[in-house]
Scaffold this active site. Structure first.
Site, PDB file in Angstrom:
ATOM      1  N   ASP A 147       0.860  -1.171   0.000  1.00 56.93           N
ATOM      2  CA  ASP A 147       0.000   0.000   0.000  1.00 56.93           C
ATOM      3  C   ASP A 147       0.908   1.236   0.000  1.00 56.93           C
ATOM      4  O   ASP A 147       2.116   1.134   0.264  1.00 56.93           O
ATOM      5  CB  ASP A 147      -0.881  -0.049   1.252  1.00 56.93           C
ATOM      6  CG  ASP A 147      -1.761   1.162   1.406  1.00 56.93           C
ATOM      7  OD1 ASP A 147      -2.372   1.583   0.407  1.00 56.93           O
ATOM      8  OD2 ASP A 147      -1.829   1.699   2.512  1.00 56.93           O
ATOM      9  N   ASP A 150      -0.369   5.117   0.979  1.00 49.50           N
ATOM     10  CA  ASP A 150      -0.714   6.029   2.079  1.00 49.50           C
ATOM     11  C   ASP A 150      -0.778   5.285   3.409  1.00 49.50           C
ATOM     12  O   ASP A 150      -1.451   4.254   3.531  1.00 49.50           O
ATOM     13  CB  ASP A 150      -2.071   6.690   1.802  1.00 49.50           C
ATOM     14  CG  ASP A 150      -1.992   7.724   0.691  1.00 49.50           C
ATOM     15  OD1 ASP A 150      -1.100   8.578   0.752  1.00 49.50           O
ATOM     16  OD2 ASP A 150      -2.813   7.665  -0.232  1.00 49.50           O
ATOM     17  N   ASP A 201      -2.490  -0.740   5.846  1.00 52.65           N
ATOM     18  CA  ASP A 201      -2.926  -0.031   7.057  1.00 52.65           C
ATOM     19  C   ASP A 201      -4.427   0.212   7.138  1.00 52.65           C
ATOM     20  O   ASP A 201      -4.887   0.822   8.100  1.00 52.65           O
ATOM     21  CB  ASP A 201      -2.238   1.341   7.114  1.00 52.65           C
ATOM     22  CG  ASP A 201      -2.840   2.339   6.138  1.00 52.65           C
ATOM     23  OD1 ASP A 201      -3.004   1.976   4.949  1.00 52.65           O
ATOM     24  OD2 ASP A 201      -3.171   3.452   6.549  1.00 52.65           O
ATOM     25  N   ASP A 257      -7.105  -2.752   2.471  1.00 55.34           N
ATOM     26  CA  ASP A 257      -6.008  -3.713   2.356  1.00 55.34           C
ATOM     27  C   ASP A 257      -6.412  -5.121   2.784  1.00 55.34           C
ATOM     28  O   ASP A 257      -5.631  -6.061   2.610  1.00 55.34           O
ATOM     29  CB  ASP A 257      -4.817  -3.256   3.209  1.00 55.34           C
ATOM     30  CG  ASP A 257      -4.221  -1.956   2.705  1.00 55.34           C
ATOM     31  OD1 ASP A 257      -3.932  -1.873   1.501  1.00 55.34           O
ATOM     32  OD2 ASP A 257      -4.067  -1.025   3.515  1.00 55.34           O
TER      33      ASP A 257
END
Length: 232
Positions: A8, A10, A174, A178
Site C-alpha cells: 500500500d 498512504d 494499514d 487492504d
C-alpha cells in the site's frame, strides 16, 4: 531470495504527515523480486512511483478498479453507479470536501474519492439507497466504488500474469481496503497505525507505524528474519 511484495502507499510508505518517506528510495529500487503497488490512489500516482523506483509498473489502483501489468492496463470497475451516487450526494447538500483541488478525482476512472471530513452519514445514506456501490474508508478518503472490485483481486491478476502464486507475496498495509490484499497474499503485515479492520485481518501487527513498520519488514526479509510484531 527475497519474496515479491504488494505494498500500500498512504499510511504504509509515508510519514505521519502524509509525505512519501525517502527510505522508499533506499530500500525498494534494488528489491530483487516483483513489487506491486496496491493503492486507493488514482492510476497515475502508483505508475509514477514505480517509475521513480526503477521498477516495471505493476499496479493495482483505485482499490482494484484499475490493474496494470506487462504494459497492459485493465479497467475493471464501472464508474456509472459511483458517479450517480456522488451526484445525488451533491444534490442533497453534500460536499466532496477537497476545496479547489480538482486533482484528487481528475484522473479517477472507476470511483470517486470524498474527503475524510465530509458528511459521512449523508454519503453512506445516499450510497445505501443506490445499492450498487460501497463506501470504503481508508482514513485518507471515503472511496465510493463498485463492490465487485478490490485490491486483492487485482493482486491475483498481476500474480497470474507474472506466473507467481499469490501466496508467495508479502503485503503491508494499514486500512480496510487492504483486507482483500491481506487475504490474497501469503503473509500480511499491518503497520501499528492500521485501522481495526486491517489489524484484525493481518497475520502480524507490527510494533512500528507508517514507513517505520514497512522498513522493519523489508529489513527483516532481506536478512532472512521475521519482523517484530504481534502475531495473530
Amino acid at each position: 531470495m527475497v519474496p515479491p511484495l504488494a505494498l500500500d502507499i498512504d499510511g504504509t510508505l509515508t510519514t505521519p504527515d502524509g509525505r512519501l518517506d525517502p527510505r522508499v528510495f533506499e530500500l525498494l529500487p534494488d528489491w530483487e523480486a516483483p513489487v506491486v503497488l496496491a493503492t486507493g490512489k488514482a492510476f497515475p500516482y502508483p505508475v509514477a512511483l514505480a517509475g521513480f523506483l526503477g521498477h516495471p509498473a505493476r499496479v493495482v489502483a483505485e482499490n482494484g478498479g484499475v490493474v496494470h501489468v506487462d504494459d497492459e492496463t485493465t479497467v475493471l470497475g464501472d464508474p456509472t453507479a459511483p458517479r450517480a451516487v456522488i451526484e445525488a450526494f451533491l444534490e442533497r447538500g453534500g460536499d466532496l470536501g477537497w476545496g479547489g483541488d480538482g486533482t484528487v478525482n481528475r484522473w479517477r476512472e472507476t470511483e470517486v474519492a470524498v474527503a475524510p471530513d465530509a458528511d459521512e452519514a449523508l454519503l453512506r445514506e445516499v450510497a445505501a439507497a443506490d445499492g450498487d456501490v460501497e463506501v470504503v474508508d481508508t482514513g485518507y478518503a471515503f472511496h465510493v466504488k463498485s463492490p465487485d472490485v478490490n485490491k486483492g483481486e487485482g493482486l491475483a491478476r498481476i500474480a497470474d500474469s507474472l506466473g507467481i502464486d499469490p501466496t508467495a507475496f508479502v503485503t503491508v498495509g494499514d486500512s480496510e481496503n487492504d483486507v482483500s490484499t491481506f487475504e490474497t497474499a501469503g503473509t500480511a503485515y499491518a503497520v501499528a497505525n492500521a485501522d481495526r479492520t486491517a489489524t484484525a485481518a493481518a497475520d502480524v501487527v507490527l510494533e512500528a507505524t507508517y514507513m517505520d513498520g514497512t522498513v522493519a519488514v523489508l529489513e527483516a526479509l532481506t536478512a532472512g528474519e521475521r519482523p517484530a510484531g504481534r502475531r495473530r
